[in-house]
Structures are given as structure tokens and as C-alpha cells.
Design a protein around this motif. Structure first.
Motif, mmCIF file in Angstrom:
data_model
loop_
_atom_site.group_PDB
_atom_site.id
_atom_site.type_symbol
_atom_site.label_atom_id
_atom_site.label_comp_id
_atom_site.label_asym_id
_atom_site.label_seq_id
_atom_site.Cartn_x
_atom_site.Cartn_y
_atom_site.Cartn_z
ATOM 1 N N SER A 1 0.887 -1.173 -0.132
ATOM 2 C CA SER A 1 -0.030 -0.069 -0.005
ATOM 3 C C SER A 1 0.873 1.145 0.083
ATOM 4 C CB SER A 1 -0.836 0.052 1.150
ATOM 5 O OG SER A 1 -2.053 0.890 0.973
ATOM 6 N N ASP A 2 0.252 2.380 -0.137
ATOM 7 C CA ASP A 2 0.747 3.591 0.191
ATOM 8 C C ASP A 2 0.093 4.434 1.186
ATOM 9 O OD1 ASP A 2 2.271 3.146 -2.309
ATOM 10 O OD2 ASP A 2 1.153 4.670 -3.320
ATOM 11 N N PHE A 3 1.082 5.303 1.907
ATOM 12 C CA PHE A 3 0.458 5.884 2.898
ATOM 13 C C PHE A 3 0.861 7.580 2.926
ATOM 14 C CE2 PHE A 3 0.487 1.795 4.483
ATOM 15 C CZ PHE A 3 -0.718 1.785 5.059
ATOM 16 N N ILE A 4 -0.017 8.340 3.188
ATOM 17 C CA ILE A 4 0.488 9.666 3.511
ATOM 18 C C ILE A 4 0.387 9.874 5.164
ATOM 19 C CG2 ILE A 4 0.236 12.330 3.021
ATOM 20 C CD1 ILE A 4 -0.767 11.459 0.296
ATOM 21 N N VAL A 5 1.358 10.642 5.763
ATOM 22 C CA VAL A 5 1.116 11.196 7.116
ATOM 23 C C VAL A 5 1.225 12.715 6.990
ATOM 24 C CG1 VAL A 5 2.042 9.180 8.356
ATOM 25 C CG2 VAL A 5 3.586 11.226 7.823
ATOM 26 N N GLY A 6 0.481 13.409 7.815
ATOM 27 C CA GLY A 6 0.504 14.832 7.948
ATOM 28 C C GLY A 6 -0.256 15.686 7.006
ATOM 29 N N PRO B 1 2.995 20.740 11.369
ATOM 30 C CA PRO B 1 4.174 21.115 10.983
ATOM 31 C C PRO B 1 5.106 19.910 10.763
ATOM 32 C CG PRO B 1 3.129 21.572 13.298
ATOM 33 C CD PRO B 1 2.075 20.790 12.385
ATOM 34 N N GLU B 2 6.088 20.359 10.227
ATOM 35 C CA GLU B 2 7.136 19.411 9.526
ATOM 36 C C GLU B 2 7.705 18.507 10.321
ATOM 37 O OE1 GLU B 2 6.666 20.206 6.225
ATOM 38 O OE2 GLU B 2 8.404 19.062 6.141
ATOM 39 N N ALA B 3 7.918 18.884 11.796
ATOM 40 C CA ALA B 3 8.400 18.169 12.866
ATOM 41 C C ALA B 3 7.509 17.126 12.909
ATOM 42 C CB ALA B 3 8.863 18.773 14.112
ATOM 43 N N VAL B 4 6.048 17.404 13.373
ATOM 44 C CA VAL B 4 5.195 16.311 13.501
ATOM 45 C C VAL B 4 5.087 15.451 12.276
ATOM 46 C CG1 VAL B 4 2.477 16.229 14.170
ATOM 47 C CG2 VAL B 4 3.716 17.867 15.051
ATOM 48 N N LYS B 5 5.104 15.855 11.202
ATOM 49 C CA LYS B 5 5.157 14.889 10.039
ATOM 50 C C LYS B 5 6.142 14.038 10.192
ATOM 51 C CE LYS B 5 3.350 18.245 6.553
ATOM 52 N NZ LYS B 5 3.891 19.057 5.330
ATOM 53 N N SER C 1 -5.014 14.676 12.893
ATOM 54 C CA SER C 1 -4.847 14.475 14.403
ATOM 55 C C SER C 1 -3.992 13.171 14.855
ATOM 56 C CB SER C 1 -6.107 14.976 15.246
ATOM 57 O OG SER C 1 -6.695 13.674 14.985
ATOM 58 N N GLU C 2 -3.707 13.414 16.105
ATOM 59 C CA GLU C 2 -2.909 12.236 16.785
ATOM 60 C C GLU C 2 -3.807 10.953 16.769
ATOM 61 O OE1 GLU C 2 -0.016 11.283 17.868
ATOM 62 O OE2 GLU C 2 0.910 12.983 17.230
ATOM 63 N N ARG C 3 -5.295 11.100 16.828
ATOM 64 C CA ARG C 3 -5.983 10.300 16.964
ATOM 65 C C ARG C 3 -6.071 9.727 15.224
ATOM 66 N NH1 ARG C 3 -12.148 10.335 19.323
ATOM 67 N NH2 ARG C 3 -12.789 8.419 18.375
ATOM 68 N N ASP C 4 -6.374 10.765 14.366
ATOM 69 C CA ASP C 4 -6.366 10.284 13.031
ATOM 70 C C ASP C 4 -5.034 9.287 12.672
ATOM 71 O OD1 ASP C 4 -8.676 11.587 12.263
ATOM 72 O OD2 ASP C 4 -7.402 13.543 12.036
#
Ligand code: SAH
Ligand code: SF4
Ligand code: F3S
Length: 467
Positions: free
Chosen positions: A311-316, A361-365, A321-324
Motif C-alpha cells: 500500500s501507500d500512506f500519507i502522514v501529516g 508542522p514538519e516536525a510532527v510529520k 490529528s494524533e487520533r487520525d
């Protein structure tokens, strides 16, 4: 006169296919492939616009190529540079302004027109870029010459182009245009030519390959991907059929049934889901839920228990949210993937999500990507480890770096390094897997009666996943 052509390809497999076809278009003009840009008369950069980094790479490559062009010019020659693909399509004139060294700018749907563009560029001289990024009326595939060289044991075949899905993060509908399927007749003819030249595995390509709805051979209802796979399986010598990339919305009953009925259809499916959160899936305009995805995987596994998923995934993605994010991790844990690609969301000009005010934010991603890749990496290692001791059919595709070694692929696209003589290139041979690394396997050739290499030629076997 013989001229040299150097093509550098970025991005997805469709670009790999297009690069080979551009070489076919240029072959009648006397261009033969070259391994390096230095001695090339024509350099083609076939570009990708999917994420910011991918697009920026093109400009840095152009910067490096300026020296190559200048050196050739000092010797009284000319290196033409063509920028093709999705960056060319998206940037258009902006690119000619930013990089005046570019002689030709050609989009994914117009590269069959390269010969006339080159003639124009030759007349115009350096510094006056010729551009064609239309979405033409005519069918590119009708105008392309036949393949100029064998494509090898594993070949790509584009059957569907463009996309009408408009996921809110994605540039593809803008760079590749509207969805379009090639006719079944055209696809079967190309497949037969590939197999006649030694191809054993064909990967059917499309941005949304399972949205395929090609004109039928017999004037009846349009063919689906499932139908196409069944018909391709009738071609003698075509041992493996794969397809990529598919969309969960377009997995139909026919395709699921083909995974049950067609042994040549490999039990490995790249089905991008992007996120496990229904809220984010909706904001992405994917138009399905995470449960819908789970059900499809269940049905595929019921049709063929050997199926492994990628699969492929995108974060951020904006608003994640943290929950998502946690829901994405949960989906991964529930399904169990053999392999996956994961990316930090990259805002792309002209796409709706880029305008969202909820950018992460980049850091979270970065942190989320690391967590996701940790889990996916563990799953991939576990999957590879399960192969140890198993006997798997391996299609040998190329020579390894060490002499006496060949590299092939299992039904699950795992690379396997095996000691084997060169004449087994292009054959499918049973190998016993002895060792598993995160990204590849090691194995040894097995035959029922081992009497040295001479017996192996007869060991080429029909596909059967045995894990
Ligand atoms: N047609 C395929 C995907 C094509 S793009 C599909 O519908 O799934 C390949 C992958 O790149 C996507 O699956 C997605 O995970 C990633 N991608 C696309 N646009 C992106 C963006 N703006 N930022 C980060 N990743 C992206
Ligand atoms: Fe992009 Fe979505 Fe089309 Fe895939 S389905 S190419 S992600 S718009
Ligand atoms: Fe990239 Fe274009 Fe493929 S943007 S992923 S090369 S369709």
C-alpha cells in the motif's frame, strides 16, 4: 548518422514505460541509447511532480547538466536537453524561463510528436525552447512506433492513463489529464509482441489501473481489468501478470474472481489506502472508508488465501490529528502489509489541500512518518522471514553484482539473490529461500533431481506460490 540518447527517469512506473517509448520514437531518427550524459547528443529528463522534492531534483539535475552542455559546445557540438513528464506538463513556460538551457519541453501525452519538435529546435538553435504540453485529440498510442528493442523478462505495459478522481492532495489529474483506457486489441497486440521477444512477466500500468474499461475486441461491452487479465493469461509464454496502481473504489467482483481463477495473476496487490482515518479519507476525497478497505482485503484473501498486500500512506495530511494517525497505525496492524511506501504530505501547487489552513508542522510529520515506517518495516521483515525454508518460483531478471549470481523476483516482488548460471536469465526457476534481509532474500536453485546445472533448463516451472 548515429546519435546518442541518454534518458533519466524519475517517478512512477508509467514514466519508466514512457521513457522506453520515447526511445522507440527517437530510434528511427538515429538515436541509440547511451549509458552516460557526457557523450549524449540528446538528454531526456522524464520528470515527476508528485512531491516537492521530486520536482526540485529536476532543477538541480539541470544545473549539473549545464557543465556537460558547455563542454560539448566548446568542442563545437550540441547537447540537446528535453524535459518530459509531469514537471514539464505542470511548469510549462515557467520552466523555460527558469532553465533556458532546455531545448524541448514535452508532456506525457505529446511525446509521440518529439521528431517534429526536434526539427523545430534544430532550426531555432540553443536557448529557444520548443514546447508542446497539449492534451491532444489524437491517441498517442496510435502514433507510437512499435517497440524498438526487447524489454526483457519483466516488462511494463501502460493500459490506462490519467485520472478523474481528484484526490485533494494529488497533481496527477492535472499532469496526466483525463482518464483514458487503451483498447483491448491494442493491449493484447503489445503483450503478444513483448512475449514473442522473451518477456515472461507483464505489469499492466495505469494511475488507476483497475478503472480500466477498454474497447472490447468483439464490439461487445467494454472489458474490465479482470476480463483483460483472463485474456492475457491465454498468451502462451506469459507466466506472470501484475497490475499497478489500483484504487480501492474500483476493485470489482470480476477482479476479485480473477484473483481466484487466473494462476498467472500474481498474488500480490498494491492497493493504496493513504490513511486509516475516515475523517482524513473524506478530506482527501478518496470516497471510501477504512472499513470499505478492510472488506476488500478480506474478500481478496477469501478468493485467494495466498494474497499479500502492499500500500501507500500519507502522514501529516492537513488537519490530521494524533487520533487520525493512530487510526492509520491500527489499520496497518489489522491488515498486515508485505510492503509499503509512505510519505509526508507535500503541498502541491494547484491542489485543494495545499490551500488548507490546517497544515501539520514538519516536525510532527517527520515523527509520524518515523512511527509509521517502524511498524511497516517490522511487518515487511516478518513477511520476508516467513519465506525462509519455502520453495518459491523466481523469475530471473538480471545479473547480480557478484559474478555467478542472478537476481530474480518471487511472486511477491521480493528480490532474491541466487547463485545460478547466466542462461537462466528470463526463466522461472524454483528456489529455496535460505535467508531474509529487510529488502531482499537469498536462495538456492532447487530441482527434483539435482545433477548439476545442465538439468536446470528443464526446471522452469509454471507459477505457483508455495508459501
Ligand atoms: N494513483 C495512485 C497513486 C499515484 S501517486 C492512487 O490513487 O493511489 C503515488 C503515491 O504518492 C500516492 O499513493 C500517495 O501516497 C503519494 N502522494 C501523492 N501525492 C502526494 C502528496 N501531495 N504528498 C505526499 N504524498 C503524495
Ligand atoms: Fe492521484 Fe487520487 Fe488519481 Fe491516485 S486516484 S492518481 S492519488 S487523484
Ligand atoms: Fe510522478 Fe507523474 Fe508518475 S507526477 S508519480 S511521474 S504520473
Amino acid at each position: 548518422m548515429k546519435k546518442k540518447l541518454y534518458i533519466k527517469t524519475y517517478g512512477c512506473q508509467m514514466n519508466v514505460y514512457d521513457s522506453a517509448r520515447m526511445a522507440d520514437v527517437l530510434a528511427p531518427l538515429g538515436y541509440a541509447p547511451s549509458e552516460t550524459p557526457e557523450d549524449a547528443d540528446m538528454i531526456v529528463l522524464n520528470t515527476c511532480h508528485i512531491r516537492e522534492k521530486a520536482a526540485e531534483k529536476v532543477y538541480s539535475e539541470l544545473g549539473r547538466l549545464r557543465a556537460v552542455q558547455e563542454e560539448k559546445a566548446a568542442r563545437g557540438g550540441r547537447t540537446m536537453i528535453a524535459v518530459a513528464g509531469c514537471v514539464a506538463q505542470a511548469e510549462g513556460e515557467e520552466m523555460l524561463r527558469r532553465a533556458p538551457q532546455v531545448d524541448l519541453l514535452v508532456g506525457p501525452q505529446t511525446y509521440h510528436r518529439l521528431p517534429e519538435m526536434i526539427a523545430r529546435a534544430e532550426r531555432a538553435g540553443p536557448g529557444r525552447g520548443v514546447m508542446d504540453t497539449d492534451f491532444p485529440e489524437e491517441d498517442k498510442f496510435d502514433r507510437l512506433p512499435e517497440e524498438s528493442r526487447p524489454q526483457g523478462p519483466a516488462a511494463f505495459l501502460s493500459i490506462q492513463e490519467g485520472c478523474d478522481k481528484f484526490c485533494t492532495f494529488c497533481v496527477v489529474p492535472y499532469t496526466r489529464g483525463a482518464e483514458y483506457s487503451r483498447s483491448a486489441g491494442q493491449v493484447l497486440a503489445e503483450a503478444r509482441r513483448l512475449v514473442a521477444q522473451g518477456t515472461r512477466q507483464i505489469t499492466l500500468l495505469g494511475q488507476n489501473v483497475n478503472a480500466y474499461h477498454g474497447e472490447a475486441l468483439d464490439g461487445g461491452a467494454e472489458w474490465t481489468l479482470g476480463r483483460l487479465a483472463r485474456e492475457l493469461a491465454e498468451i502462451e509464454g506469459l507466466e506472470r501478470i501484475r497490475y499497478t496502481t489500483s484504487h480501492p473504489r474500483d476493485v470489482d467482483d470480476d477482479l476479485i474472481a480473477a484473483h481466484r481463477d487466473v494462476p498467472q495473476l500474481m498474488p500480490f496487490l498494491h492497493l493504496p489506502v493513504q490513511s486509516g482515518s475516515d475523517r482524513i479519507l473524506e478530506a482527501m476525497n478518496r470516497r471510501h472508508t477504512s472499513d470499505h478497505y478492510r472488506r476488500i482485503v478480506e474478500r481478496l484473501r477469501a478468493a485467494n488465501p495466498d494474497i499479500a498486500m502492499a500500500s501507500d500512506f500519507i502522514v501529516g495530511f492537513p488537519g490530521e490529528s494524533e487520533r487520525d494517525y493512530g487510526e492509520t497505525l491500527r489499520l496497518i496492524a489489522d491488515i498486515g502489509f508485505a510492503q509499503a511506501y509512505s510519505f509526508m504530505y507535500s503541498p502541491r501547487p494547484g491542489t485543494p489541500a495545499a490551500l488548507s489552513e490546517e497544515q501539520v508542522p514538519e516536525a510532527v510529520k517527520k515523527e509520524r512518518l518515523a512511527g509509521l515506517q517502524q511498524l511497516l518495516g517490522e511487518q515487511q521483515i516478518a513477511f520476508n522471514h516467513r519465506s525462509i525454508g519455502a520453495r518459491m518460483p523466481v523469475l530471473f531478471e538480471r545479473k547480480g553484482r557478484k559474478s555467478g549470481q542472478l537476481i530474480g523476483r518471487t511472486p511477491y516482488m521480493q528480490s532474491v539473490h541466487v547463485e545460478a548460471p547466466e542462461r537462466l536469465l528470463g526463466e522461472i526457476v524454483e528456489a529455496e529461500i535460505s535467508d531474509a534481509l529487510p529488502n531482499s532474500l537469498h536462495g538456492r536453485v532447487v530441482t527434483a533431481t539435482w545433477e548439476g546445472w545442465d538439468t536446470i533448463e528443464s526446471a522452469s516451472i509454471r507459477e505457483r506460490a508455495s508459501v
